[in-house]
Scaffold this motif. Sequence first.
Motif, PDB file in Angstrom:
ATOM      1  N   ASP A 159       0.666  -1.279   0.014  1.00 49.51           N
ATOM      2  CA  ASP A 159       0.169   0.175   0.009  1.00 49.51           C
ATOM      3  C   ASP A 159       0.789   1.158  -0.129  1.00 49.51           C
ATOM      4  O   ASP A 159       0.595   1.983  -0.734  1.00 49.51           O
ATOM      5  N   MET A 198       2.493   1.618  -3.434  1.00 47.07           N
ATOM      6  CA  MET A 198       1.816   1.948  -4.616  1.00 47.07           C
ATOM      7  C   MET A 198       1.410   3.678  -4.702  1.00 47.07           C
ATOM      8  O   MET A 198       0.746   3.905  -5.230  1.00 47.07           O
ATOM      9  N   ASP A 199       1.920   4.402  -3.494  1.00 44.68           N
ATOM     10  CA  ASP A 199       1.867   5.569  -3.680  1.00 44.68           C
ATOM     11  C   ASP A 199       2.608   6.449  -4.805  1.00 44.68           C
ATOM     12  O   ASP A 199       2.213   7.327  -5.183  1.00 44.68           O
ATOM     13  N   ILE A 201       2.729   6.474  -8.237  1.00 47.44           N
ATOM     14  CA  ILE A 201       1.957   6.198  -9.317  1.00 47.44           C
ATOM     15  C   ILE A 201       2.781   6.157 -10.492  1.00 47.44           C
ATOM     16  O   ILE A 201       3.727   7.147 -10.546  1.00 47.44           O
ATOM     17  N   LYS A 226       3.843  -2.800 -10.603  1.00 52.87           N
ATOM     18  CA  LYS A 226       3.479  -1.585 -11.243  1.00 52.87           C
ATOM     19  C   LYS A 226       2.250  -0.843 -11.097  1.00 52.87           C
ATOM     20  O   LYS A 226       1.242  -1.746 -10.711  1.00 52.87           O
ATOM     21  N   SER A 227       2.182   0.158 -10.825  1.00 51.32           N
ATOM     22  CA  SER A 227       1.257   1.130 -10.429  1.00 51.32           C
ATOM     23  C   SER A 227       0.925   2.041 -11.383  1.00 51.32           C
ATOM     24  O   SER A 227       1.461   2.767 -11.863  1.00 51.32           O
ATOM     25  N   GLY A 239      -5.679   4.017  -9.763  1.00 50.48           N
ATOM     26  CA  GLY A 239      -4.895   3.507  -8.562  1.00 50.48           C
ATOM     27  C   GLY A 239      -4.665   1.903  -8.971  1.00 50.48           C
ATOM     28  O   GLY A 239      -4.551   1.348  -7.851  1.00 50.48           O
ATOM     29  N   THR A 290      -3.360  -1.581  -9.351  1.00 56.96           N
ATOM     30  CA  THR A 290      -1.989  -2.266  -8.923  1.00 56.96           C
ATOM     31  C   THR A 290      -1.881  -3.506  -9.625  1.00 56.96           C
ATOM     32  O   THR A 290      -2.840  -4.248  -9.595  1.00 56.96           O
ATOM     33  N   SER A 291      -0.747  -3.831 -10.442  1.00 60.06           N
ATOM     34  CA  SER A 291      -0.409  -5.061 -10.950  1.00 60.06           C
ATOM     35  C   SER A 291       0.659  -5.763 -10.402  1.00 60.06           C
ATOM     36  O   SER A 291       1.706  -4.986 -10.146  1.00 60.06           O
TER      37      SER A 291
END
Length: 76
Positions: free
Chosen positions: A18, A21-22, A24, A65-66, A71, A73-74
């Motif tokens: 989390d 993932m900020d 981007i 990857k984001s 938003g 996420t992968s």
Amino acid sequence: MTSTITFCMDNPIRTTLDDWMDHIGRASVGREIGDHYEILAYSDNRSDFPELSRMARKNKYKYIKSFISEGVTSIE
């Protein structure tokens, strides 16, 4: 073309997914360790993404990857 990949294999970045993932639009290579990830390499430059993906597949790490779109996420 110059690679702008930041390698941190000797000193991995310990983070939760989390929090990571900020960032981007960033692609990363990491490994899942319990409730966190260790990030081993990353880049914000799209031209580096194929190399990071190859690195993850070759070493059996996670490719993270984001996307900007909602938003998303992968993790591969």
